[in-house]
Design a protein around this motif. Structure first.
Motif, PDB file in Angstrom:
ATOM      1  N   ASN A 280       8.767  24.383 -58.042  1.00 34.01           N
ATOM      2  CA  ASN A 280       7.318  24.307 -57.975  1.00 34.01           C
ATOM      3  C   ASN A 280       6.966  22.825 -57.986  1.00 34.01           C
ATOM      4  O   ASN A 280       6.865  22.217 -59.053  1.00 34.01           O
ATOM      5  CB  ASN A 280       6.700  25.048 -59.166  1.00 34.01           C
ATOM      6  N   ASP A 281       6.816  22.246 -56.792  1.00 28.80           N
ATOM      7  CA  ASP A 281       6.571  20.805 -56.697  1.00 28.80           C
ATOM      8  C   ASP A 281       5.268  20.387 -57.355  1.00 28.80           C
ATOM      9  O   ASP A 281       5.211  19.367 -58.033  1.00 28.80           O
ATOM     10  CB  ASP A 281       6.579  20.352 -55.241  1.00 28.80           C
ATOM     11  N   ARG A 282       4.225  21.151 -57.188  1.00 28.11           N
ATOM     12  CA  ARG A 282       2.936  20.790 -57.790  1.00 28.11           C
ATOM     13  C   ARG A 282       2.978  20.906 -59.307  1.00 28.11           C
ATOM     14  O   ARG A 282       2.320  20.156 -60.010  1.00 28.11           O
ATOM     15  CB  ARG A 282       1.820  21.647 -57.229  1.00 28.11           C
ATOM     16  N   GLY A 283       3.760  21.863 -59.814  1.00 30.59           N
ATOM     17  CA  GLY A 283       3.878  22.046 -61.252  1.00 30.59           C
ATOM     18  C   GLY A 283       4.998  21.247 -61.873  1.00 30.59           C
ATOM     19  O   GLY A 283       5.218  21.307 -63.084  1.00 30.59           O
ATOM     20  N   ASN A 284       5.739  20.494 -61.046  1.00 29.62           N
ATOM     21  CA  ASN A 284       6.860  19.678 -61.519  1.00 29.62           C
ATOM     22  C   ASN A 284       7.838  20.499 -62.358  1.00 29.62           C
ATOM     23  O   ASN A 284       8.209  20.118 -63.465  1.00 29.62           O
ATOM     24  CB  ASN A 284       6.371  18.469 -62.316  1.00 29.62           C
ATOM     25  N   SER A 285       8.238  21.649 -61.823  1.00 36.86           N
ATOM     26  CA  SER A 285       9.144  22.510 -62.578  1.00 36.86           C
ATOM     27  C   SER A 285      10.112  23.240 -61.650  1.00 36.86           C
ATOM     28  O   SER A 285       9.901  23.329 -60.442  1.00 36.86           O
ATOM     29  CB  SER A 285       8.350  23.536 -63.390  1.00 36.86           C
ATOM     30  N   PHE A 286      11.186  23.722 -62.261  1.00 34.59           N
ATOM     31  CA  PHE A 286      12.179  24.548 -61.593  1.00 34.59           C
ATOM     32  C   PHE A 286      12.396  25.794 -62.437  1.00 34.59           C
ATOM     33  O   PHE A 286      12.322  25.729 -63.664  1.00 34.59           O
ATOM     34  CB  PHE A 286      13.557  23.866 -61.510  1.00 34.59           C
ATOM     35  N   VAL A 287      12.700  26.902 -61.791  1.00 35.85           N
ATOM     36  CA  VAL A 287      13.212  28.074 -62.480  1.00 35.85           C
ATOM     37  C   VAL A 287      14.608  28.296 -61.908  1.00 35.85           C
ATOM     38  O   VAL A 287      14.775  28.453 -60.696  1.00 35.85           O
ATOM     39  CB  VAL A 287      12.329  29.328 -62.274  1.00 35.85           C
TER      40      VAL A 287
ATOM     41  N   SER B 125      17.353  33.586 -66.675  1.00 35.99           N
ATOM     42  CA  SER B 125      16.652  32.512 -65.981  1.00 35.99           C
ATOM     43  C   SER B 125      16.209  31.458 -66.989  1.00 35.99           C
ATOM     44  O   SER B 125      15.983  31.752 -68.169  1.00 35.99           O
ATOM     45  CB  SER B 125      15.450  33.047 -65.203  1.00 35.99           C
ATOM     46  N   PHE B 126      16.101  30.238 -66.507  1.00 38.47           N
ATOM     47  CA  PHE B 126      15.711  29.096 -67.331  1.00 38.47           C
ATOM     48  C   PHE B 126      14.652  28.300 -66.589  1.00 38.47           C
ATOM     49  O   PHE B 126      14.771  28.072 -65.388  1.00 38.47           O
ATOM     50  CB  PHE B 126      16.921  28.199 -67.625  1.00 38.47           C
ATOM     51  N   SER B 127      13.633  27.878 -67.317  1.00 39.43           N
ATOM     52  CA  SER B 127      12.570  27.065 -66.752  1.00 39.43           C
ATOM     53  C   SER B 127      12.782  25.621 -67.179  1.00 39.43           C
ATOM     54  O   SER B 127      13.016  25.342 -68.362  1.00 39.43           O
ATOM     55  CB  SER B 127      11.215  27.573 -67.243  1.00 39.43           C
ATOM     56  N   ILE B 128      12.678  24.712 -66.229  1.00 35.14           N
ATOM     57  CA  ILE B 128      12.801  23.279 -66.500  1.00 35.14           C
ATOM     58  C   ILE B 128      11.499  22.606 -66.089  1.00 35.14           C
ATOM     59  O   ILE B 128      11.110  22.691 -64.926  1.00 35.14           O
ATOM     60  CB  ILE B 128      13.986  22.663 -65.721  1.00 35.14           C
ATOM     61  N   GLN B 129      10.838  21.973 -67.040  1.00 35.76           N
ATOM     62  CA  GLN B 129       9.592  21.266 -66.781  1.00 35.76           C
ATOM     63  C   GLN B 129       9.881  19.767 -66.806  1.00 35.76           C
ATOM     64  O   GLN B 129      10.489  19.273 -67.762  1.00 35.76           O
ATOM     65  CB  GLN B 129       8.560  21.620 -67.851  1.00 35.76           C
ATOM     66  N   ILE B 130       9.418  19.046 -65.790  1.00 36.90           N
ATOM     67  CA  ILE B 130       9.649  17.611 -65.698  1.00 36.90           C
ATOM     68  C   ILE B 130       8.322  16.890 -65.873  1.00 36.90           C
ATOM     69  O   ILE B 130       7.336  17.210 -65.195  1.00 36.90           O
ATOM     70  CB  ILE B 130      10.280  17.218 -64.343  1.00 36.90           C
ATOM     71  N   SER B 131       8.291  15.906 -66.758  1.00 38.95           N
ATOM     72  CA  SER B 131       7.106  15.090 -66.940  1.00 38.95           C
ATOM     73  C   SER B 131       7.530  13.680 -67.313  1.00 38.95           C
ATOM     74  O   SER B 131       8.641  13.465 -67.782  1.00 38.95           O
ATOM     75  CB  SER B 131       6.176  15.675 -68.001  1.00 38.95           C
ATOM     76  N   THR B 132       6.637  12.744 -67.109  1.00 42.71           N
ATOM     77  CA  THR B 132       6.938  11.374 -67.486  1.00 42.71           C
ATOM     78  C   THR B 132       6.679  11.215 -68.980  1.00 42.71           C
ATOM     79  O   THR B 132       5.774  11.838 -69.539  1.00 42.71           O
ATOM     80  CB  THR B 132       6.089  10.378 -66.693  1.00 42.71           C
ATOM     81  N   ALA B 133       7.485  10.391 -69.614  1.00 38.71           N
ATOM     82  CA  ALA B 133       7.329  10.122 -71.047  1.00 38.71           C
ATOM     83  C   ALA B 133       6.253   9.066 -71.231  1.00 38.71           C
ATOM     84  O   ALA B 133       6.115   8.139 -70.436  1.00 38.71           O
ATOM     85  CB  ALA B 133       8.650   9.637 -71.645  1.00 38.71           C
ATOM     86  N   VAL B 134       5.503   9.220 -72.283  1.00 37.03           N
ATOM     87  CA  VAL B 134       4.465   8.234 -72.615  1.00 37.03           C
ATOM     88  C   VAL B 134       5.107   7.165 -73.470  1.00 37.03           C
ATOM     89  O   VAL B 134       5.773   7.452 -74.453  1.00 37.03           O
ATOM     90  CB  VAL B 134       3.306   8.905 -73.380  1.00 37.03           C
ATOM     91  N   GLU B 135       4.933   5.917 -73.056  1.00 38.23           N
ATOM     92  CA  GLU B 135       5.526   4.813 -73.811  1.00 38.23           C
ATOM     93  C   GLU B 135       4.500   4.141 -74.666  1.00 38.23           C
ATOM     94  O   GLU B 135       3.364   4.103 -74.435  1.00 38.23           O
ATOM     95  CB  GLU B 135       6.155   3.812 -72.862  1.00 38.23           C
TER      96      GLU B 135
END
Length: 53
Positions: A28-35, A43-53
């Motif tokens: 899911n490119d718009r949701g920045n995730s993979f199943v 099944s496993f869900s992977i959510q990708i986000s940038t870390a806040v520094e």
């Protein structure tokens, strides 16, 4: 590194892994995730986000 580049690399690493018994990967490119769906049905869900520094 841009998030889209990181997602592409992560997708390739998961997809090409011989150690994982993967049946399918739904991205899911718009949701920045993979199943990731395994051949045994789990099944496993992977959510990708940038870390806040």
């Amino acid at each position: 590194m841009k998030i889209n580049y990181f997602k592409d690399i992560l997708f390739d690493l998961i997809n090409e892994s011989d150690a994982l018994d993967i049946a399918d990967i739904q991205s899911n490119d718009r949701g920045n995730s993979f199943v990731v769906i395994m051949k045994d049905g789990t099944s496993f869900s992977i959510q990708i986000s940038t870390a806040v520094e």
